[in-house]
Design a protein around this motif. Structure first.
Motif, short mmCIF file in Angstrom:
data_model
loop_
_atom_site.label_atom_id
_atom_site.label_comp_id
_atom_site.label_asym_id
_atom_site.label_seq_id
_atom_site.Cartn_x
_atom_site.Cartn_y
_atom_site.Cartn_z
N ASP A 220 0.82 -1.22 0.00
CA ASP A 220 0.00 0.00 0.00
C ASP A 220 0.85 1.27 0.00
OD1 ASP A 220 -2.28 -1.51 0.03
OD2 ASP A 220 -2.59 -1.34 2.20
N GLN A 221 0.34 2.26 -0.69
CA GLN A 221 0.95 3.59 -0.61
C GLN A 221 0.88 4.07 0.83
OE1 GLN A 221 -1.18 6.64 -2.75
NE2 GLN A 221 0.67 7.81 -3.17
N GLY A 222 1.95 4.71 1.30
CA GLY A 222 1.97 5.15 2.69
C GLY A 222 2.56 4.12 3.64
N THR A 223 3.17 3.08 3.10
CA THR A 223 3.89 2.10 3.93
C THR A 223 4.90 2.83 4.81
OG1 THR A 223 3.66 0.31 2.31
CG2 THR A 223 5.49 0.14 3.85
N THR A 224 4.97 2.45 6.09
CA THR A 224 5.92 3.08 7.01
C THR A 224 7.25 2.32 7.01
OG1 THR A 224 5.26 1.72 8.90
CG2 THR A 224 3.99 3.75 8.50
N VAL A 225 8.26 2.93 7.60
CA VAL A 225 9.58 2.29 7.68
C VAL A 225 9.49 0.98 8.45
CG1 VAL A 225 11.92 2.49 8.60
CG2 VAL A 225 10.86 4.44 7.43
N SER A 226 8.79 0.97 9.57
CA SER A 226 8.70 -0.26 10.37
C SER A 226 7.94 -1.35 9.62
CB SER A 226 8.05 0.02 11.72
OG SER A 226 6.74 0.52 11.55
N GLN A 227 6.87 -0.97 8.91
CA GLN A 227 6.16 -1.95 8.08
C GLN A 227 7.08 -2.51 7.00
OE1 GLN A 227 2.90 0.59 6.88
NE2 GLN A 227 1.43 -0.58 8.10
N PHE A 228 7.83 -1.62 6.37
CA PHE A 228 8.75 -2.04 5.31
C PHE A 228 9.76 -3.04 5.84
CE2 PHE A 228 12.49 -1.73 2.64
CZ PHE A 228 11.97 -1.60 1.36
N MET A 229 10.31 -2.78 7.01
CA MET A 229 11.30 -3.70 7.59
C MET A 229 10.68 -5.07 7.85
SD MET A 229 14.10 -1.91 7.70
CE MET A 229 15.20 -2.74 8.85
N ASN A 230 9.43 -5.07 8.32
CA ASN A 230 8.73 -6.34 8.53
C ASN A 230 8.50 -7.07 7.22
OD1 ASN A 230 8.57 -6.11 11.33
ND2 ASN A 230 6.62 -5.00 11.27
N TYR A 231 8.09 -6.32 6.19
CA TYR A 231 7.88 -6.93 4.87
C TYR A 231 9.18 -7.55 4.35
CZ TYR A 231 3.53 -4.15 4.63
OH TYR A 231 2.30 -3.59 4.86
N PHE A 232 10.27 -6.81 4.54
CA PHE A 232 11.57 -7.31 4.07
C PHE A 232 11.93 -8.63 4.76
CE2 PHE A 232 16.14 -7.82 4.37
CZ PHE A 232 16.54 -7.68 3.04
N ASN A 233 11.73 -8.68 6.07
CA ASN A 233 12.06 -9.90 6.81
C ASN A 233 11.18 -11.06 6.38
OD1 ASN A 233 14.14 -8.71 8.31
ND2 ASN A 233 12.74 -7.96 9.88
N THR A 234 9.90 -10.77 6.14
CA THR A 234 8.98 -11.82 5.68
C THR A 234 9.42 -12.39 4.34
OG1 THR A 234 7.10 -10.86 6.85
CG2 THR A 234 6.59 -12.31 5.00
N GLN A 235 9.73 -11.52 3.39
CA GLN A 235 10.12 -11.99 2.05
C GLN A 235 11.50 -12.63 2.04
OE1 GLN A 235 7.70 -12.32 0.21
NE2 GLN A 235 6.33 -10.90 1.30
N SER A 236 12.38 -12.19 2.92
CA SER A 236 13.68 -12.85 3.04
C SER A 236 13.51 -14.28 3.54
CB SER A 236 14.59 -12.06 3.99
OG SER A 236 14.89 -10.79 3.45
N SER A 237 12.49 -14.49 4.36
CA SER A 237 12.17 -15.84 4.83
C SER A 237 11.55 -16.67 3.70
CB SER A 237 11.21 -15.75 6.02
OG SER A 237 10.82 -17.04 6.44
N ASN A 238 10.66 -16.05 2.91
CA ASN A 238 10.02 -16.75 1.79
C ASN A 238 11.06 -17.20 0.76
OD1 ASN A 238 7.36 -16.67 2.65
ND2 ASN A 238 6.97 -14.68 1.72
N TYR A 239 12.06 -16.36 0.54
CA TYR A 239 13.11 -16.66 -0.44
C TYR A 239 14.43 -16.84 0.30
CZ TYR A 239 9.35 -15.37 -3.50
OH TYR A 239 8.12 -15.34 -4.13
N ASN A 240 14.40 -17.79 1.20
CA ASN A 240 15.49 -18.01 2.15
C ASN A 240 16.82 -18.27 1.43
OD1 ASN A 240 16.66 -18.42 4.70
ND2 ASN A 240 16.43 -20.62 4.53
N GLY A 241 17.85 -17.52 1.83
CA GLY A 241 19.16 -17.65 1.23
C GLY A 241 19.35 -16.80 -0.01
#
Length: 305
Positions: A220-241
């Motif tokens: 969503d437009q208006g994503t916050t920095v903390s939300q972004f960091m959580n999204y990054f961690n989630t996708q790093s787990s989905n595409y592990n390594g």
């Protein structure tokens, strides 16, 4: 068990079962910058963009699509055609920008969101026929344009995840084995159908995929920095390594924008040794603001090396 016997037992176990002891090292910070170009026919050229000599710079031509180029395009079962602005982004211009900048490589992206007035679907007749056609047609385009890699950006599917995984996995395998490309990336985003296809591909062929261009701007437009960091961690787990790159969209229509903290998030990731690179959609739109945020992205990436 005595300490010396424990060491001996561990040593023997490692010798006998080395594959079970291997641990894939997590990717570290990188100076990789990537930008999609040519999809919107805004007369943008490679030479318009600022190129920082201290980064690894990838242009990604958008798009090659396995559809006919006629007025009402239809799927061609892996026979790819050029759908980017080839007048301004021609084979000679690819060669020129690479010869002037030793840190520049150029790739092409497959699929994209739309073709003509409709969606661009991944629509193979069979795995074998699609792979055969794709290898042949893409090899011709890649060699004509003197390209270095491919990016997979299909967003709509008329095939199940396993078929997608096998087609794309075999395509990447063959192009790399034949020396046609030196790298490959995928460009998923947070949608259940999209993720089911790309995660199937990652599960079977993730070892052949060099970069994950995750479309964080699809949030969503208006994503916050903390939300972004959580999204990054989630996708790093989905595409592990995998090397999951962060991203923004030039027109500010989604995700965490540069004005609202994108570079703050990048700095945090860099401090955690997780900034694997930045990519932008797209040069066609960034032309309006003089590529201001491309300059800032590259400066941040270069400062980590």
């Amino acid at each position: 068990m005595g300490l010396s016997k424990l060491f001996i037992a561990l040593f023997v176990f490692q010798v006998l079962f080395p594959c079970h002891m291997s641990i894939q090292a997590a990717p570290a910070n990188s100076n990789l910058f990537r930008e999609y170009i040519g999809a919107e026919f805004n007369n943008v050229r490679f030479t318009d963009l600022p190129i920082n000599s201290d980064v690894e710079f990838h242009f990604i031509l958008s798009f090659a699509i396995d559809y006919e180029t006629s007025g009402s395009p239809s799927p061609t079962n892996g026979k790819f055609n050029v759908f980017w602005d080839s007048d301004n982004l021609s084979p000679s211009q690819v060669s020129a920008i690479k010869s002037r900048n030793s840190n520049v490589k150029v790739a092409l992206s497959l699929g994209g969101d739309s073709v003509g007035d409709g969606y661009a679907y991944f629509h193979p007749s069979s795995v074998d026929s699609w792979v055969s056609n794709a290898v042949s047609s893409l090899t011709d385009i890649i060699q004509e344009y003197n390209l270095d890699g491919i990016d997979i950006d299909y967003e709509h599917f008329q095939a199940d995840p396993d078929t997608f995984a096998e087609c794309i996995g075999r395509l990447i395998t063959t192009l790399k084995k034949n020396g046609v490309i030196s790298f490959a990336s995928i460009a998923p985003f947070d949608d259940d159908d999209v993720q089911s296809h790309y995660k199937a591909l990652w599960k079977s062929y993730g070892n052949l995929i060099d970069y994950v261009n995750f479309q964080f701007y699809a949030y969503d437009q208006g994503t916050t920095v903390s939300q972004f960091m959580n999204y990054f961690n989630t996708q790093s787990s989905n595409y592990n390594g995998g090397k999951v790159l962060v991203s923004f969209i030039s027109d500010g229509s989604g995700g965490l924008s540069p004005q609202n903290g994108f570079f703050t998030a990048c700095s945090r990731l860099k401090s955690q040794n997780k900034l694997h690179g930045i990519f932008v959609w797209s040069a066609d739109d960034s032309k309006r603001n003089g590529f201001r945020y491309e300059k800032q992205s590259q400066a941040l990436l270069a400062s980590s090396h």
